[in-house]
Motif scaffolding. Structure first.
Motif, mmCIF file in Angstrom:
data_model
loop_
_atom_site.group_PDB
_atom_site.id
_atom_site.type_symbol
_atom_site.label_atom_id
_atom_site.label_comp_id
_atom_site.label_asym_id
_atom_site.label_seq_id
_atom_site.Cartn_x
_atom_site.Cartn_y
_atom_site.Cartn_z
ATOM 1 N N HIS A 82 0.831 -1.210 0.000
ATOM 2 C CA HIS A 82 0.000 0.000 0.000
ATOM 3 C C HIS A 82 0.861 1.254 0.000
ATOM 4 C CE1 HIS A 82 0.513 1.044 4.318
ATOM 5 N NE2 HIS A 82 0.641 -0.249 4.473
ATOM 6 N N SER A 83 1.995 1.206 0.713
ATOM 7 C CA SER A 83 2.906 2.356 0.729
ATOM 8 C C SER A 83 3.584 2.521 -0.622
ATOM 9 C CB SER A 83 3.963 2.193 1.829
ATOM 10 O OG SER A 83 3.380 2.314 3.108
ATOM 11 N N ALA A 84 3.926 1.394 -1.271
ATOM 12 C CA ALA A 84 4.574 1.464 -2.587
ATOM 13 C C ALA A 84 3.652 2.126 -3.607
ATOM 14 C CB ALA A 84 4.965 0.061 -3.040
ATOM 15 N N LYS A 85 2.379 1.746 -3.595
ATOM 16 C CA LYS A 85 1.420 2.347 -4.525
ATOM 17 C C LYS A 85 1.277 3.849 -4.279
ATOM 18 C CE LYS A 85 -0.127 -1.241 -6.941
ATOM 19 N NZ LYS A 85 -0.006 -1.332 -8.409
ATOM 20 N N LYS A 86 1.187 4.235 -2.997
ATOM 21 C CA LYS A 86 1.065 5.657 -2.672
ATOM 22 C C LYS A 86 2.322 6.418 -3.086
ATOM 23 C CE LYS A 86 -2.137 5.261 1.244
ATOM 24 N NZ LYS A 86 -2.294 5.436 2.714
ATOM 25 N N LEU A 87 3.473 5.780 -2.882
ATOM 26 C CA LEU A 87 4.736 6.424 -3.256
ATOM 27 C C LEU A 87 4.781 6.677 -4.755
ATOM 28 C CD1 LEU A 87 7.468 7.337 -2.057
ATOM 29 C CD2 LEU A 87 8.355 5.067 -2.576
ATOM 30 N N LEU A 88 4.374 5.689 -5.535
ATOM 31 C CA LEU A 88 4.363 5.844 -6.989
ATOM 32 C C LEU A 88 3.370 6.920 -7.424
ATOM 33 C CD1 LEU A 88 4.426 2.068 -7.964
ATOM 34 C CD2 LEU A 88 6.236 3.717 -8.461
ATOM 35 N N ARG A 130 0.496 16.126 4.117
ATOM 36 C CA ARG A 130 0.400 15.667 5.509
ATOM 37 C C ARG A 130 0.566 14.160 5.636
ATOM 38 N NH1 ARG A 130 -4.771 19.099 7.935
ATOM 39 N NH2 ARG A 130 -3.899 21.192 7.607
ATOM 40 N N GLU A 131 0.754 13.499 4.513
ATOM 41 C CA GLU A 131 0.820 12.044 4.520
ATOM 42 C C GLU A 131 2.267 11.568 4.583
ATOM 43 O OE1 GLU A 131 -1.522 8.436 2.330
ATOM 44 O OE2 GLU A 131 -0.953 10.164 1.126
ATOM 45 N N GLU A 132 2.504 10.546 5.407
ATOM 46 C CA GLU A 132 3.824 9.945 5.515
ATOM 47 C C GLU A 132 3.826 8.601 4.805
ATOM 48 O OE1 GLU A 132 5.030 9.645 9.554
ATOM 49 O OE2 GLU A 132 5.286 11.808 9.809
ATOM 50 N N LEU A 133 4.854 8.367 4.021
ATOM 51 C CA LEU A 133 5.015 7.107 3.301
ATOM 52 C C LEU A 133 6.292 6.453 3.797
ATOM 53 C CD1 LEU A 133 4.199 8.499 -0.262
ATOM 54 C CD2 LEU A 133 2.623 7.432 1.347
ATOM 55 N N ALA A 134 6.143 5.330 4.479
ATOM 56 C CA ALA A 134 7.283 4.744 5.182
ATOM 57 C C ALA A 134 7.857 3.540 4.443
ATOM 58 C CB ALA A 134 6.877 4.331 6.594
ATOM 59 N N GLY A 135 9.172 3.447 4.462
ATOM 60 C CA GLY A 135 9.888 2.276 3.976
ATOM 61 C C GLY A 135 10.944 1.891 4.995
ATOM 62 N N HIS A 136 11.524 0.721 4.834
ATOM 63 C CA HIS A 136 12.504 0.217 5.792
ATOM 64 C C HIS A 136 13.766 -0.177 5.037
ATOM 65 C CE1 HIS A 136 9.060 -0.116 8.562
ATOM 66 N NE2 HIS A 136 8.431 -0.649 7.533
ATOM 67 N N PHE A 137 14.859 0.427 5.439
ATOM 68 C CA PHE A 137 16.144 0.159 4.808
ATOM 69 C C PHE A 137 17.006 -0.640 5.787
ATOM 70 C CE2 PHE A 137 20.588 1.262 4.264
ATOM 71 C CZ PHE A 137 20.777 0.981 2.919
ATOM 72 N N PHE A 138 17.512 -1.788 5.338
ATOM 73 C CA PHE A 138 18.337 -2.636 6.193
ATOM 74 C C PHE A 138 19.707 -2.835 5.563
ATOM 75 C CE2 PHE A 138 13.967 -3.978 7.013
ATOM 76 C CZ PHE A 138 13.920 -4.030 8.403
ATOM 77 N N LEU A 139 20.738 -2.657 6.364
ATOM 78 C CA LEU A 139 22.095 -3.066 5.992
ATOM 79 C C LEU A 139 22.466 -4.229 6.907
ATOM 80 C CD1 LEU A 139 24.875 -2.835 4.636
ATOM 81 C CD2 LEU A 139 25.473 -1.096 6.348
ATOM 82 N N ILE A 140 22.709 -5.391 6.310
ATOM 83 C CA ILE A 140 23.047 -6.583 7.081
ATOM 84 C C ILE A 140 24.466 -6.993 6.687
ATOM 85 C CG2 ILE A 140 22.353 -8.922 7.733
ATOM 86 C CD1 ILE A 140 19.546 -8.230 6.688
ATOM 87 N N THR A 163 12.867 4.899 6.881
ATOM 88 C CA THR A 163 12.858 6.042 5.968
ATOM 89 C C THR A 163 11.423 6.494 5.720
ATOM 90 O OG1 THR A 163 14.856 5.199 4.898
ATOM 91 C CG2 THR A 163 13.574 6.823 3.693
ATOM 92 N N THR A 164 11.142 7.768 5.991
ATOM 93 C CA THR A 164 9.783 8.284 5.824
ATOM 94 C C THR A 164 9.769 9.452 4.848
ATOM 95 O OG1 THR A 164 9.293 7.674 8.119
ATOM 96 C CG2 THR A 164 7.743 9.129 7.025
ATOM 97 N N PHE A 165 9.047 9.273 3.754
ATOM 98 C CA PHE A 165 8.844 10.350 2.791
ATOM 99 C C PHE A 165 7.603 11.133 3.193
ATOM 100 C CE2 PHE A 165 10.754 6.751 0.622
ATOM 101 C CZ PHE A 165 11.822 7.321 -0.045
ATOM 102 N N LEU A 166 7.624 12.433 2.981
ATOM 103 C CA LEU A 166 6.490 13.288 3.318
ATOM 104 C C LEU A 166 5.840 13.810 2.043
ATOM 105 C CD1 LEU A 166 8.088 15.379 6.220
ATOM 106 C CD2 LEU A 166 6.694 13.333 6.404
ATOM 107 N N GLU A 167 4.560 13.591 1.935
ATOM 108 C CA GLU A 167 3.789 14.109 0.799
ATOM 109 C C GLU A 167 2.595 14.839 1.386
ATOM 110 O OE1 GLU A 167 2.486 15.061 -2.972
ATOM 111 O OE2 GLU A 167 4.411 14.239 -2.338
#
Length: 205
Positions: free
Chosen positions: A86-92, A177-187, A171-175
């Motif tokens: 759902h976040s990916a669709k909103k981000l696009l 008032r809406e926040e679009l969140a993703g998660h970045f992992f370095l392993i 990682t949170t993008f702002l559009e």
């Protein structure tokens, strides 16, 4: 305070600074790419056990879009940018102004998400490399949609044992008032965290 607690707090402070600088560089790079302002919150940075990675994105069965890169060089490891559907669709739709289909993903949508993951990964990795003066280079990104557990298992199958800990940068993008969140992992690979902290002059104990 316990000296070990002080050491862990210092490590986290360093990694938070890496995350802050990387986020700023990523926002600048995305703004240039999209030719529009891109706002990102100051990221939340934490060190978590590897087995908790899937929990942070909703569990092993949570379906996510994943951008995967292998880190090569002095401190090899694996990088994942995971974002729920759902976040990916909103981000696009909101950030990239791409018309999106309600079901499935077009080649253009996948390409756009892969480029965002690539920019984020490159920005965070460049920030870490600048801090440590270690050579670290990302491979060409791969993108997939699958359950989080399957995505992480792919990394294990491809590259063997992963390290015990993961650096998580929320990682949170702002559009508006809406926040679009993703998660970045370095392993990092098992020995790589030691190399990273040693390069920073921090004993990894």
């Amino acid at each position: 305070m316990n000296p070990l607690d002080t050491l862990e707090a210092f490590k986290l402070d360093v990694l938070k600074e890496v995350g802050n600088i990387g986020a700023g560089n990523a926002a600048t790079a995305l703004s240039r790419l999209l030719d529009k302002p891109v706002d990102m919150n100051v990221p939340t940075v934490s060190l978590i056990p590897f087995e908790q990675v899937a929990d942070r994105v909703g569990g092993f069965e949570q379906v996510v879009i994943a951008v995967f890169l292998r880190v090569e060089g002095d401190a090899p490891g694996n990088m994942f940018f995971l974002i729920e559907e759902h976040s990916a669709k909103k981000l696009l739709r909101n950030l990239l102004s791409i018309p999106v289909s309600e079901e499935g993903y077009s080649e253009m949508e996948f390409s756009a998400l892969a480029e965002i993951g690539n920019i984020l990964a490159g920005s965070y990795l460049s920030s870490l490399a600048d801090f440590t003066q270690l050579y670290m280079s990302p491979t060409v990104p791969a993108i997939a949609i699958d359950m989080a557990g399957a995505i992480l298992s792919y990394g294990l199958v491809q590259y063997g044992e992963m390290g015990d800990s993961a650096l998580l940068i929320d990682t949170t993008f702002l559009e508006g008032r809406e926040e679009l969140a993703g998660h970045f992992f370095l392993i990092p690979d098992p020995e790589s965290f030691g190399k990273i902290f040693s390069a920073l002059g921090v004993p990894n104990e």
